[in-house]
Design a protein around this motif. Structure first.
Motif, PDB file in Angstrom:
ATOM      1  N   ARG A  12       0.831  -1.204   0.000  1.00  0.00           N
ATOM      2  CA  ARG A  12       0.000   0.000   0.000  1.00  0.00           C
ATOM      3  C   ARG A  12       0.864   1.251   0.000  1.00  0.00           C
ATOM      4  O   ARG A  12       0.354   2.358   0.034  1.00  0.00           O
ATOM      5  CB  ARG A  12      -0.921   0.013   1.215  1.00  0.00           C
ATOM      6  N   GLU A  13       2.159   1.061  -0.008  1.00  0.00           N
ATOM      7  CA  GLU A  13       3.068   2.199   0.014  1.00  0.00           C
ATOM      8  C   GLU A  13       3.097   2.869  -1.359  1.00  0.00           C
ATOM      9  O   GLU A  13       3.301   2.217  -2.374  1.00  0.00           O
ATOM     10  CB  GLU A  13       4.476   1.735   0.390  1.00  0.00           C
ATOM     11  N   THR A  14       2.900   4.180  -1.332  1.00  0.00           N
ATOM     12  CA  THR A  14       2.943   4.961  -2.562  1.00  0.00           C
ATOM     13  C   THR A  14       3.805   6.184  -2.319  1.00  0.00           C
ATOM     14  O   THR A  14       3.726   6.804  -1.256  1.00  0.00           O
ATOM     15  CB  THR A  14       1.531   5.410  -2.987  1.00  0.00           C
ATOM     16  N   ALA A  15       4.609   6.520  -3.295  1.00  0.00           N
ATOM     17  CA  ALA A  15       5.439   7.718  -3.227  1.00  0.00           C
ATOM     18  C   ALA A  15       5.078   8.645  -4.373  1.00  0.00           C
ATOM     19  O   ALA A  15       5.043   8.223  -5.526  1.00  0.00           O
ATOM     20  CB  ALA A  15       6.912   7.344  -3.296  1.00  0.00           C
ATOM     21  N   LEU A  16       4.775   9.889  -4.027  1.00  0.00           N
ATOM     22  CA  LEU A  16       4.632  10.934  -5.032  1.00  0.00           C
ATOM     23  C   LEU A  16       6.012  11.554  -5.157  1.00  0.00           C
ATOM     24  O   LEU A  16       6.590  11.993  -4.151  1.00  0.00           O
ATOM     25  CB  LEU A  16       3.623  11.997  -4.578  1.00  0.00           C
ATOM     26  N   TYR A  17       6.564  11.570  -6.350  1.00  0.00           N
ATOM     27  CA  TYR A  17       7.930  12.064  -6.513  1.00  0.00           C
ATOM     28  C   TYR A  17       8.002  13.116  -7.603  1.00  0.00           C
ATOM     29  O   TYR A  17       7.512  12.921  -8.716  1.00  0.00           O
ATOM     30  CB  TYR A  17       8.895  10.915  -6.832  1.00  0.00           C
ATOM     31  N   TYR A  18       8.633  14.225  -7.243  1.00  0.00           N
ATOM     32  CA  TYR A  18       8.854  15.312  -8.191  1.00  0.00           C
ATOM     33  C   TYR A  18      10.333  15.649  -8.185  1.00  0.00           C
ATOM     34  O   TYR A  18      10.948  15.827  -7.129  1.00  0.00           O
ATOM     35  CB  TYR A  18       8.054  16.545  -7.767  1.00  0.00           C
ATOM     36  N   ASP A  19      10.905  15.716  -9.353  1.00  0.00           N
ATOM     37  CA  ASP A  19      12.300  16.127  -9.485  1.00  0.00           C
ATOM     38  C   ASP A  19      12.428  16.902 -10.788  1.00  0.00           C
ATOM     39  O   ASP A  19      12.396  16.304 -11.868  1.00  0.00           O
ATOM     40  CB  ASP A  19      13.239  14.925  -9.479  1.00  0.00           C
ATOM     41  N   PRO A  20      12.562  18.231 -10.689  1.00  0.00           N
ATOM     42  CA  PRO A  20      12.601  19.040 -11.913  1.00  0.00           C
ATOM     43  C   PRO A  20      13.815  18.762 -12.795  1.00  0.00           C
ATOM     44  O   PRO A  20      13.773  19.017 -13.991  1.00  0.00           O
ATOM     45  CB  PRO A  20      12.624  20.479 -11.387  1.00  0.00           C
ATOM     46  N   GLU A  21      14.878  18.226 -12.206  1.00  0.00           N
ATOM     47  CA  GLU A  21      16.090  17.962 -12.977  1.00  0.00           C
ATOM     48  C   GLU A  21      16.111  16.554 -13.561  1.00  0.00           C
ATOM     49  O   GLU A  21      16.795  16.301 -14.542  1.00  0.00           O
ATOM     50  CB  GLU A  21      17.325  18.155 -12.094  1.00  0.00           C
ATOM     51  N   GLY A  22      15.379  15.638 -12.928  1.00  0.00           N
ATOM     52  CA  GLY A  22      15.448  14.250 -13.375  1.00  0.00           C
ATOM     53  C   GLY A  22      16.853  13.731 -13.146  1.00  0.00           C
ATOM     54  O   GLY A  22      17.446  13.984 -12.113  1.00  0.00           O
ATOM     55  N   GLY A  23      17.389  13.017 -14.058  1.00  0.00           N
ATOM     56  CA  GLY A  23      18.777  12.583 -13.986  1.00  0.00           C
ATOM     57  C   GLY A  23      19.042  11.482 -12.973  1.00  0.00           C
ATOM     58  O   GLY A  23      18.159  10.713 -12.612  1.00  0.00           O
ATOM     59  N   GLU A  24      20.295  11.454 -12.512  1.00  0.00           N
ATOM     60  CA  GLU A  24      20.764  10.352 -11.676  1.00  0.00           C
ATOM     61  C   GLU A  24      20.048  10.281 -10.335  1.00  0.00           C
ATOM     62  O   GLU A  24      19.690   9.204  -9.871  1.00  0.00           O
ATOM     63  CB  GLU A  24      22.271  10.479 -11.446  1.00  0.00           C
ATOM     64  N   ARG A  25      19.835  11.440  -9.680  1.00  0.00           N
ATOM     65  CA  ARG A  25      19.134  11.428  -8.387  1.00  0.00           C
ATOM     66  C   ARG A  25      17.753  10.801  -8.529  1.00  0.00           C
ATOM     67  O   ARG A  25      17.362   9.944  -7.748  1.00  0.00           O
ATOM     68  CB  ARG A  25      19.020  12.835  -7.809  1.00  0.00           C
TER      69      ARG A  25
END
Length: 131
Positions: A12-25
């Protein structure tokens, strides 16, 4: 990469993820979450007017047509993580050398907030704690 996996068949674990750069991180964060069995919902810059509840697909939260400015820093919003699983996630991110300064746990209180309002609150809290 060795990651402690203690996942259930239907997490049931959900992560909302935002990263404007994308890439390796972004790739490292997503790899850790996938290895843990968590679901990931990528947040786009255009999504920041939406509520946390809508972004998670919860019933009773309608889509908003407003447009707000997207943040410049990444944000990770976690839903359904137990304290133990949160500890595992944070440890694995640290071990991978990944830093996401703005993290939140979904609560009944912040479900109706927009993603932008949640981000702004995280920034205020971060500044209060770190100066």
């Amino acid at each position: 990469m060795k990651i402690e996996v203690n996942c259930m068949a239907k997490s049931r674990e959900t992560a909302l993820y935002y990263d404007p750069e994308g890439g390796e991180r972004a790739q490292q964060v997503k790899t850790v979450l996938v290895c843990m069995g968590a679901r990931i919902r990528n947040i786009a810059a255009a999504d920041f007017a939406q509520t946390v509840g809508f972004a998670l697909g919860r019933a009773g939260f309608a889509q908003c047509a407003d447009i707000v400015e997207a943040p410049e820093q990444p944000m990770l919003v976690l839903d359904g993580f137990t304290s133990k699983r949160l500890d595992v996630l944070l440890r694995e991110l640290r071990q991978q050398g990944v830093s996401v300064p703005y993290k939140a746990i979904v609560t009944e209180h912040n479900l109706p907030w927009t993603l932008r309002a949640l981000y702004d609150e995280l920034v205020r809290e971060h500044e209060a704690m770190h100066g």
